[in-house]
Design a protein around this motif. Sequence first.
Motif, short mmCIF file in Angstrom:
data_model
loop_
_atom_site.label_atom_id
_atom_site.label_comp_id
_atom_site.label_asym_id
_atom_site.label_seq_id
_atom_site.Cartn_x
_atom_site.Cartn_y
_atom_site.Cartn_z
N PRO A 130 0.82 -1.23 0.00
CA PRO A 130 0.00 0.00 0.00
C PRO A 130 0.84 1.27 0.00
N ILE A 131 1.99 1.18 0.73
CA ILE A 131 2.84 2.38 0.76
C ILE A 131 3.42 2.65 -0.63
N ILE A 132 3.89 1.61 -1.31
CA ILE A 132 4.45 1.77 -2.66
C ILE A 132 3.37 2.26 -3.62
N ALA A 133 2.18 1.69 -3.53
CA ALA A 133 1.08 2.12 -4.41
C ALA A 133 0.73 3.59 -4.18
N GLY A 134 0.75 3.99 -2.90
CA GLY A 134 0.46 5.39 -2.61
C GLY A 134 1.50 6.32 -3.18
N SER B 85 2.36 9.85 -10.03
CA SER B 85 1.53 9.96 -11.24
C SER B 85 0.77 11.27 -11.27
N LEU B 86 0.21 11.65 -10.11
CA LEU B 86 -0.52 12.91 -10.06
C LEU B 86 0.40 14.09 -10.31
N LEU B 87 1.62 14.01 -9.75
CA LEU B 87 2.57 15.10 -9.98
C LEU B 87 2.95 15.20 -11.45
N ILE B 88 3.17 14.04 -12.09
CA ILE B 88 3.52 14.04 -13.52
C ILE B 88 2.36 14.57 -14.35
N LEU B 89 1.13 14.14 -14.03
CA LEU B 89 -0.03 14.63 -14.78
C LEU B 89 -0.22 16.13 -14.59
N THR B 90 -0.02 16.59 -13.34
CA THR B 90 -0.16 18.03 -13.08
C THR B 90 0.90 18.83 -13.86
N PHE B 91 2.12 18.33 -13.85
CA PHE B 91 3.20 19.00 -14.58
C PHE B 91 2.90 19.02 -16.08
N GLY B 92 2.45 17.87 -16.61
CA GLY B 92 2.12 17.82 -18.03
C GLY B 92 0.97 18.74 -18.40
N TRP B 93 -0.03 18.82 -17.50
CA TRP B 93 -1.17 19.70 -17.76
C TRP B 93 -0.74 21.17 -17.79
N ARG B 94 0.08 21.55 -16.79
CA ARG B 94 0.46 22.97 -16.69
C ARG B 94 1.46 23.38 -17.77
N THR B 95 2.32 22.47 -18.16
CA THR B 95 3.40 22.86 -19.09
C THR B 95 3.15 22.46 -20.53
N ILE B 96 2.18 21.56 -20.79
CA ILE B 96 1.95 21.10 -22.16
C ILE B 96 0.50 21.29 -22.58
N VAL B 97 -0.42 20.63 -21.86
CA VAL B 97 -1.82 20.62 -22.29
C VAL B 97 -2.43 22.01 -22.21
N ALA B 98 -2.33 22.66 -21.04
CA ALA B 98 -2.93 24.00 -20.89
C ALA B 98 -2.32 25.02 -21.85
#
Length: 335
Positions: free
Chosen positions: A34-38, A44-57
Motif C-alpha cells: 500500500p505504501i508503494i502504491a500510494g 503519477s498525479l505530480l507528472i499529470l499536473t506537470f504535463g497539464w500545466r506545461t503542455i496541455v494547458a
Amino acid sequence: MTVAPVRGADWLVLLSEPVGELLGPILRFSSLGPIIAGVAMVLSLLILTFGWRTIVAPLQQLAQAAAQVSWGEHAAMDRSISGVAEIQELRNALHAMVERIEGYEAGIRDYLEALTEGQESERARLAHELHDGPVQALIALGQQVELAEQCVARGETARALELLEALREADTHVARDLRRVIGALRPIYLDDLGFLPALEMLARSTMLSAAAQGSDLEVRFEHVVDGTRFDPAVELAVYRIAQEALHNAAQHAQAHEVVVQVRRAAGELVLTVSDDGVGFTPAGRFDSYTRAGHFGLVGINERARQLGGALTIRSAPGAGTTLTVTFPESALGVS
C-alpha cells in the motif's frame, strides 16, 4: 523439509528451514504494498499536473489564440503563454506568422489605396486627353462639314473639295488618337494580332517611346514557344506584367538593354524580363515594397498570384534586375 538420497550409500540428507524465515520477506514486502502504491499514485498525479500545466494547458491557450487570430484578433497572439521550450518555440513561430500576415494586409491596403488613386488619375488623364484631343477635333470636323455644305450651296465646288480633303486627313488623325487611347485601356494588338505579336509590338513601342525621350534603350523580344494561344486571362496578365516591367526598366532602372523572353518549361509558361540597369537589393517580404512605394512590383506579384503563378526577383546594386514570372500548366487553358 527436503529429503534427498546419497548414491552408493544408504544415507539420506534432510534439509529443514523454519517457515517464518521463508515467508518473512514476502510478508514484509506485502505489507509495504500500500505504501508503494500510494507513492506511485502521488508521482503519477505530480507528472499529470506537470504535463497539464506545461503542455496541455499552453496548447489549449495557443489553440484559442489561433482561433481568435483566424477571426482577425491578431493581438491574441501577443499574450504571454507559459510552457516547455517546445511550446514557446511554437508560440514564437505563430507570432512571427501573425506579424507576416499583418504586414501583408497592410501592404495590400497600401497597394489598393495607390491603385485606386492611380485609377482616378488615369481616368482624369484620359478625360483630359479625350477632351483636348478627339473631342476638339470632332468639333472642328463638324464646323468644316458646315463650311463644305455652304460652299456646295454657293457652287464653290473646288473649295468644297478642298475642305473634304482636309476632313479626310483630320478624320485619319482622330482615328489614330482614339486607337492610342483605346490601346492604353486595352491592348488591341493582343486581340487583333495574337499573343506573341502583341508582346513583340510592346517591346518595339517601348523602345520607340524611349528613343523619343532621348534614351538609347534597346529592347529585345525572344520566345521559345509556338503560336499556341493560352487562356485570355493568362495572356493579358503576361502582357501587363511585361508592360510594367518594361516601364520600370525604362523609367527607374536606367537600363540600356532589356530582354523579354517567353518560354515553356515543364508545361509551365515562364516570362522573364532582364535589364542591365542599376539594380537594387530585393526585400525579404513583399509588404516592404509597398512601404517603399514600389507598387509596380506588388502589382506584378498580385497579377501572378491571382492565376496561381509566382514571381521571383533576382537583383543586386549595379548588377541589373531579372523578373521571372511562372504560370502553372493548369492555368494556361491548353489541352
